[in-house]
Motif scaffolding. Structure first.
Motif, PDB file in Angstrom:
ATOM      1  N   GLY A   1       0.817  -1.211   0.000  1.00 12.07           N
ATOM      2  CA  GLY A   1       0.000   0.000   0.000  1.00 12.07           C
ATOM      3  C   GLY A   1       0.846   1.254   0.000  1.00 12.07           C
ATOM      4  O   GLY A   1       0.558   2.220  -0.721  1.00 12.07           O
ATOM      5  N   HIS A   2       1.916   1.255   0.819  1.00  5.17           N
ATOM      6  CA  HIS A   2       2.860   2.375   0.815  1.00  5.17           C
ATOM      7  C   HIS A   2       3.471   2.560  -0.574  1.00  5.17           C
ATOM      8  O   HIS A   2       3.555   3.669  -1.095  1.00  5.17           O
ATOM      9  N   ALA A   3       3.939   1.451  -1.143  1.00  5.23           N
ATOM     10  CA  ALA A   3       4.631   1.515  -2.436  1.00  5.23           C
ATOM     11  C   ALA A   3       3.716   2.067  -3.512  1.00  5.23           C
ATOM     12  O   ALA A   3       4.102   2.952  -4.290  1.00  5.23           O
ATOM     13  N   MET A   4       2.506   1.555  -3.568  1.00  2.00           N
ATOM     14  CA  MET A   4       1.539   2.015  -4.566  1.00  2.00           C
ATOM     15  C   MET A   4       1.281   3.506  -4.406  1.00  2.00           C
ATOM     16  O   MET A   4       1.264   4.269  -5.382  1.00  2.00           O
ATOM     17  N   ASN A   5       1.089   3.936  -3.175  1.00  2.00           N
ATOM     18  CA  ASN A   5       0.778   5.332  -2.893  1.00  2.00           C
ATOM     19  C   ASN A   5       1.925   6.255  -3.281  1.00  2.00           C
ATOM     20  O   ASN A   5       1.729   7.268  -3.975  1.00  2.00           O
ATOM     21  N   LYS A   6       3.135   5.907  -2.851  1.00  2.43           N
ATOM     22  CA  LYS A   6       4.276   6.787  -3.109  1.00  2.43           C
ATOM     23  C   LYS A   6       4.652   6.833  -4.582  1.00  2.43           C
ATOM     24  O   LYS A   6       5.025   7.887  -5.107  1.00  2.43           O
ATOM     25  N   VAL A   7       4.548   5.695  -5.262  1.00  2.00           N
ATOM     26  CA  VAL A   7       4.867   5.675  -6.691  1.00  2.00           C
ATOM     27  C   VAL A   7       3.868   6.536  -7.461  1.00  2.00           C
ATOM     28  O   VAL A   7       4.248   7.312  -8.350  1.00  2.00           O
ATOM     29  N   LEU A   8       2.601   6.410  -7.133  1.00  2.00           N
ATOM     30  CA  LEU A   8       1.586   7.213  -7.816  1.00  2.00           C
ATOM     31  C   LEU A   8       1.841   8.702  -7.591  1.00  2.00           C
ATOM     32  O   LEU A   8       1.740   9.514  -8.520  1.00  2.00           O
TER      33      LEU A   8
ATOM     34  N   THR B   1      -8.265   9.862  -4.846  1.00  2.00           N
ATOM     35  CA  THR B   1      -8.385   8.671  -4.012  1.00  2.00           C
ATOM     36  C   THR B   1      -8.026   7.436  -4.817  1.00  2.00           C
ATOM     37  O   THR B   1      -8.513   7.266  -5.928  1.00  2.00           O
ATOM     38  N   HIS B   2      -7.175   6.591  -4.249  1.00  2.00           N
ATOM     39  CA  HIS B   2      -6.888   5.312  -4.900  1.00  2.00           C
ATOM     40  C   HIS B   2      -7.377   4.162  -4.019  1.00  2.00           C
ATOM     41  O   HIS B   2      -7.640   4.329  -2.832  1.00  2.00           O
TER      42      HIS B   2
ATOM     43  N   SER C   1      -0.173   1.040 -14.631  1.00  2.00           N
ATOM     44  CA  SER C   1      -1.061   0.299 -15.541  1.00  2.00           C
ATOM     45  C   SER C   1      -2.354  -0.149 -14.877  1.00  2.00           C
ATOM     46  O   SER C   1      -3.256  -0.636 -15.553  1.00  2.00           O
ATOM     47  N   THR C   2      -2.467   0.012 -13.553  1.00  2.00           N
ATOM     48  CA  THR C   2      -3.681  -0.427 -12.861  1.00  2.00           C
ATOM     49  C   THR C   2      -4.757   0.650 -12.932  1.00  2.00           C
ATOM     50  O   THR C   2      -4.478   1.833 -13.110  1.00  2.00           O
ATOM     51  N   ASP C   3      -5.993   0.215 -12.735  1.00  2.00           N
ATOM     52  CA  ASP C   3      -7.105   1.155 -12.592  1.00  2.00           C
ATOM     53  C   ASP C   3      -7.166   1.504 -11.107  1.00  2.00           C
ATOM     54  O   ASP C   3      -8.020   1.024 -10.369  1.00  2.00           O
ATOM     55  N   TYR C   4      -6.238   2.342 -10.678  1.00  2.00           N
ATOM     56  CA  TYR C   4      -5.993   2.540  -9.250  1.00  2.00           C
ATOM     57  C   TYR C   4      -7.084   3.325  -8.535  1.00  2.00           C
ATOM     58  O   TYR C   4      -7.045   3.477  -7.321  1.00  2.00           O
TER      59      TYR C   4
ATOM     60  N   TYR D   1      -4.764  12.942 -14.155  1.00  2.00           N
ATOM     61  CA  TYR D   1      -4.230  11.909 -13.257  1.00  2.00           C
ATOM     62  C   TYR D   1      -4.667  10.506 -13.675  1.00  2.00           C
ATOM     63  O   TYR D   1      -4.800   9.604 -12.848  1.00  2.00           O
ATOM     64  N   GLU D   2      -4.833  10.294 -14.985  1.00  2.00           N
ATOM     65  CA  GLU D   2      -5.243   8.989 -15.502  1.00  2.00           C
ATOM     66  C   GLU D   2      -4.014   8.275 -16.068  1.00  2.00           C
ATOM     67  O   GLU D   2      -3.853   8.151 -17.279  1.00  2.00           O
ATOM     68  N   PHE D   3      -3.178   7.774 -15.192  1.00  2.00           N
ATOM     69  CA  PHE D   3      -1.921   7.222 -15.678  1.00  2.00           C
ATOM     70  C   PHE D   3      -2.047   5.794 -16.181  1.00  2.00           C
ATOM     71  O   PHE D   3      -1.154   5.321 -16.900  1.00  2.00           O
ATOM     72  N   ASN D   4      -3.122   5.111 -15.839  1.00  2.00           N
ATOM     73  CA  ASN D   4      -3.360   3.828 -16.510  1.00  2.00           C
ATOM     74  C   ASN D   4      -3.650   4.068 -17.991  1.00  2.00           C
ATOM     75  O   ASN D   4      -3.187   3.329 -18.865  1.00  2.00           O
ATOM     76  N   ARG D   5      -4.408   5.110 -18.289  1.00  7.62           N
ATOM     77  CA  ARG D   5      -4.640   5.501 -19.685  1.00  7.62           C
ATOM     78  C   ARG D   5      -3.336   6.004 -20.314  1.00  7.62           C
ATOM     79  O   ARG D   5      -3.019   5.685 -21.463  1.00  7.62           O
ATOM     80  N   TYR D   6      -2.572   6.764 -19.554  1.00  7.14           N
ATOM     81  CA  TYR D   6      -1.311   7.352 -20.029  1.00  7.14           C
ATOM     82  C   TYR D   6      -0.344   6.254 -20.482  1.00  7.14           C
ATOM     83  O   TYR D   6       0.176   6.286 -21.610  1.00  7.14           O
ATOM     84  N   ILE D   7      -0.137   5.263 -19.613  1.00  3.19           N
ATOM     85  CA  ILE D   7       0.853   4.234 -19.954  1.00  3.19           C
ATOM     86  C   ILE D   7       0.325   3.320 -21.046  1.00  3.19           C
ATOM     87  O   ILE D   7       1.093   2.807 -21.878  1.00  3.19           O
TER      88      ILE D   7
END
Length: 932
Positions: free
Chosen positions: A78-85, A624-625, A664-667, A738-744
């Motif tokens: 959860g930390h990793a996902m949050n900080k990377v985003l 919010t993710h 790449s996730t729908d976070y 902030y749509e980085f799943n679409r971006y990537i």
């Protein structure tokens, strides 16, 4: 051109040395786990973050304010996902040309840290209450410092770029001074009161808990039906002597019962059974009978709830005298329903919000019979000194409470089989109770005392009203999140901000020993803030309080408070000592970004704190993710053995693979991670890496002297630049939204489909075999150069390590970095509006031709498409241009798509089958000219 290259003698020659193959040292195998630490070291050496701040000074600022994790243990997924985003967003805003600082922070106070220090004491069989408070607080500070250091290194290893040299910590002296200063603003504006009302209380941790510190789990509880004998009923005297039955799943609240509640619209039934008379809600009789075995043998009366007005009943333990001897009144409660139970609810104002409010309206106050450890106080007439009330054996059907009720003849039924959801502390995992204790509250519905000079909310609105207005003025991503936090703020009770612990910012108030009012003196408050700034919150515990009070007040008249602030109040103030302190009092964050649980946590505490002191939210937008789940969609837990460790992934595969997965996730919703999911992310990464590898190789030796103006390029190159422009627009939209799943996805699809599968495939012949100075080859390399500069920038926010590796492979520099660059400026494509439409038709036809060739390949009629001739019914381009696009020998027009093996011979250098090649192995005209 001579005929020499086509002579039989030359046909056997190996022409590989004349073909211009791509050349690069950039490895196909990433080896990220080994490379990334060296790249981190290089960024530190060149001072990348500080250099960006200098170079972007004066630009439009974008502030993503970091929500503080607890300095407690290694990071999890959860930390990793949050900080990377967060890092992807900060880097993308930087790429867009903004000044986007990122100041990481930590929550260093409160129960998570104090609990760990206490665990060490318990392991040594020591009681922390026997330790001097300054020593205990010092140990908590040291524990927090240790984990700040550990987590900082782990977050940096993820590639998160920020001001790691100067993060914000809630335990820094300036932060603690700011926190207490914000508390005193609430006090000065009248938005603070001390009262006794039920709050969530952890008997294990011996403190009040905030809503965000409570989680719900299914449990099996004891359910009991208890009879209260009616002794007075002025509206319907025949009720006297009947037994009013209540049902509860918290037997331990019976010793603190003070009233009974009824519903005015409910039909109540008086009936006889084995010589006794009972009162229950008529609709609930079947369930009551099934539960207790007591059915209606004789009917006496059916009447609405108002017949109970003014009635009283005896407590089952009335024979104990004192508190228990006083008759219990029947009170009308609009919360009483016929969903379950008996339609009568026993009231314990110590242990329920509805109970407290109803009893308070009728002058009935809490009695504080249950202490902080969940035991009845020693002088309590029934079960004094016993407990704990959350102990299953204590409240069981054969436990002391039920046994005493049974002996008194009041226990109608009891069973240990009621399954329901029950609140637990998310730290200790132990049950919590509602318990009335003296606490400090910030009221949600009180109009603050307004001072024109004070920095408080305006227009005399309540905190709830100001907060709801601020919610409406904030952008919520996704939009549905607004409804969630709005509902929470609309229905939340007053904010209990006090905790009965030791590690945190104290509630630095002086309460008058006679009046119970807190001292509201701005001069005293200023001295308190100054003392905290000088010595931190510890200053309150070692203070010369008379000095802080000054000459105007006498210490003997006042009691310094010892409770500490709710840690959510601490984190709710981070905008003060991080954003405002660094960038100006009128500055607020562009974005807050955390998991969806923070609607009731940090998002809300920050909102209420800022609205109470500034009349507005501390943020412009909130993202919010969801949560990171295992590959089966389950919450990760050590007991299930399904924890995916981000540090292990980084150690094996590298941080960029984890970053690729996050992007790449729908976070916006919960996401899954496991071996297969990571394998998919690794595959997408590999393809993108190979695109960069091809670009680096194909651009070997490229210089600006090769550049061709767009207007002079072949139409294919113009089309690819057109597609790049479309991609650029969509990527900008995705980044700003902030749509980085679409971006990537846009980026990888372009690299795979437009480039690798089409453009690179078509033009490899020109790259390998055309003369260096040919316009087509120079045009291709010019576009490749444009693509390189664009794609490496686009990829940099997500694949921060790989983009740097790619950039340095082409432009090695002692102090350069791809992350210093800005969004690419693309060349203008001449305005041929049908360009995109025409080439989409070409590509569609190319797919059809490829599909038509495939059966011949399977049958080995042709070994490659170069040996095929095709006919097509209509052509978007002249047929003489299509052979190269389709990578076939020849294209002709006919009624439909057909394929046949060509009779043309194969060029010994480019391997194309062309009419001018006289013998296999001899050269086509183009290759002959190049070789000559």
């Amino acid at each position: 051109m001579t005929d020499a290259p086509n002579t039989p003698r030359d046909s056997a020659r190996d022409y590989r040395d004349t073909v211009f193959l791509p050349k690069t040292d950039f490895p196909m195998k990433a080896g990220l786990a080994a490379k990334e630490p060296a790249i981190l070291d290089r960024w530190a050496r060149i001072g990348l973050y500080d250099r960006l701040r200098r170079e972007r000074e004066g630009r439009e600022r974008f502030i993503l304010h970091d929500g503080p994790p607890y300095a407690n243990g290694d990071i999890h997924m959860g930390h990793a996902m949050n900080k990377v985003l967060k890092d992807i967003i900060v880097r993308s805003q930087t790429l867009l040309g903004k000044d986007a600082p990122y100041v990481p922070g930590w929550d260093c106070h409160g129960l998570p840290i104090e609990w760990k220090v206490e665990e060490a004491y318990r392991a040594k069989k020591l009681n922390k209450d026997d330790v001097p408070v300054d020593q205990f607080r010092a140990e908590c500070r040291a524990y927090a410092e240790k984990w700040v250091g550990v987590q900082r290194a782990e977050f940096e290893r993820l590639g998160v770029m920020g001001d790691w040299a100067d993060p914000y910590l809630t335990m820094n002296y300036d932060a603690e001074a700011a926190i207490v200063g914000e508390l005193l603003k609430f006090a000065e504006s009248g938005q603070l009161y001390r009262g006794a009302k039920p709050v969530m209380w952890s008997p294990v941790e011996k403190t009040a808990l905030a809503e965000a510190e409570v989680e719900y789990e299914d449990v099996v509880s004891t359910q009991i039906d208890v009879g209260f004998e009616i002794v007075e009923a002025p509206e319907y005297p025949p009720l006297v002597g009947a037994i009013a039955v209540i049902w509860t799943t918290t037997p331990w609240t019976i010793p603190v019962n003070q009233a009974l509640a009824y519903g005015s619209a409910i039909d109540y039934l008086v009936f006889g059974h084995q010589g006794k008379r009972y009162l229950v809600a008529e609709p609930l009789l079947p369930a009551f009978t099934k539960r207790t075995g007591i059915g209606m043998e004789s009917f006496e009366a059916l009447a609405k709830g108002p017949v109970l007005e003014g009635a009283t009943a005896r407590h089952p333990m009335h024979h104990l005298g004192g508190f228990f001897a006083k008759p219990r009144p029947f009170l009308e409660g609009d919360f009483v329903t016929i969903d379950a139970g008996t339609g009568l609810v026993h009231m314990s104002p110590d242990h329920g919000e509805d109970d407290f409010l109803l009893c308070k309206r009728h002058g009935i106050d809490p009695v504080f019979a249950v202490d902080g450890a969940g035991m009845y106080r020693a002088d309590w007439a029934w079960l004094g000194g016993q407990g704990s009330v959350i102990n299953k054996k204590f409240v069981a059907a054969d436990g002391p409470i039920c046994s005493d009720l049974r002996e008194a003849g009041a226990l109608i039924a009891a069973s240990d089989d009621f399954r329901h959801s029950y609140p637990h502390s998310w730290r200790s995992k132990a049950k919590v109770i509602q318990r009335a204790t003296p606490q400090w509250f910030i009221p949600m519905d009180r109009n603050a005392e307004r001072d024109e000079a004070a920095d408080t909310a305006s227009n005399g609105a309540t905190l709830r009203e100001v907060a709801l207005d601020a919610i409406a003025a904030t952008q919520w991503v996704p939009a549905r999140a607004e409804n969630r936090i709005r509902a929470m703020v609309e229905g939340r009770p007053d904010w209990v901000i006090s905790r009965q612990r030791a590690w945190g910012v104290p509630i630095a108030l002086y309460v008058h020993r006679q009046t119970g009012e807190y001292l509201n003196d701005p001069a005293v408050n200023a001295r308190i803030v100054a003392a905290f700034r000088e010595g931190g919150a510890d200053a309150w515990f070692t203070a010369d309080h008379q000095m802080l009070l000054g000459d105007a007040h006498v210490l003997a008249d006042y009691e310094p408070q010892r409770d500490i602030l709710d840690v959510w109040f601490d984190s709710g103030c981070t905008h003060v000592f991080t954003i405002e302190a660094r960038y100006g009092a009128d500055v607020r964050a562009n974005l807050y970004l955390e998991g969806s649980d923070q609607h009731r946590g940090w998002f809300q505490s920050s909102l209420l704190e800022s609205c109470g002191t500034r009349g507005r939210a501390p943020y412009d937008a909130v993202l919010t993710h969801g949560f990171a789940l295992d590959d089966k969609g389950r919450k990760m837990s050590k007991s299930l053995g399904n924890v995916v460790d981000p540090l292990k992934i980084i150690g094996e595969s590298g941080a960029d693979i984890l970053r690729m997965w996050v992007a790449s996730t729908d976070y916006f919703d919960d996401v899954r991670i496991g071996k297969e999911v990571l394998a998919t992310a690794s595959d997408a990464y590999r393809k993108l890496r190979n695109t960069f590898r091809y670009l680096l190789g194909a651009l070997d030796g490229y210089s600006e002297t090769e550049t061709v103006d767009v207007a002079e390029m072949p139409e294919l190159e113009q089309y690819i630049l057109h597609r790049l422009g479309m991609l650029d627009t969509e990527l900008r939209e995705a980044a700003t939204g902030y749509e980085f799943n679409r971006y990537i996805r846009l980026l990888t699809d372009f690299a795979n489909e437009d480039l690798s599968a089409f453009f690179f495939d078509v033009r490899k012949d020109s790259l390998y075999c055309d003369a260096h100075d040919s316009v087509k080859r120079r045009s291709y390399r010019t576009v490749l150069d444009t693509l390189f500069h664009a794609l490496v920038r686009y990829a940099a926010p997500v694949l921060c390590f790989t983009a740097e590796e790619v950039w340095q492979a082409r432009f090695p520099s002692a102090d350069g970095s791809v992350h210093l660059l800005e969004w690419p400026e693309l060349p203008d494509v001449p305005g041929d509006s049908p360009l995109g439409t025409r080439w989409q038709a070409v590509r569609a036809l190319r797919v059809a031709v490829t599909e038509a060739i495939e059966p011949l390949r399977r049958e080995k009629t042709v070994r490659s498409s170069l040996e095929a001739e095709v006919t097509v019914s209509s052509t978007p381009l002249p047929v003489d241009e299509l052979a190269e696009i389709f990578i076939v020998a020849a294209v002709r027009e006919a009624d439909d798509v057909t394929v046949a093996r060509t009779d043309y011979r194969k060029c010994g250098r480019c391997w194309r089958h062309l009419p001018e090649v006289t013998d296999d192995g001899s050269l086509c005209d183009r290759c002959a000219g190049v070789v000559a």
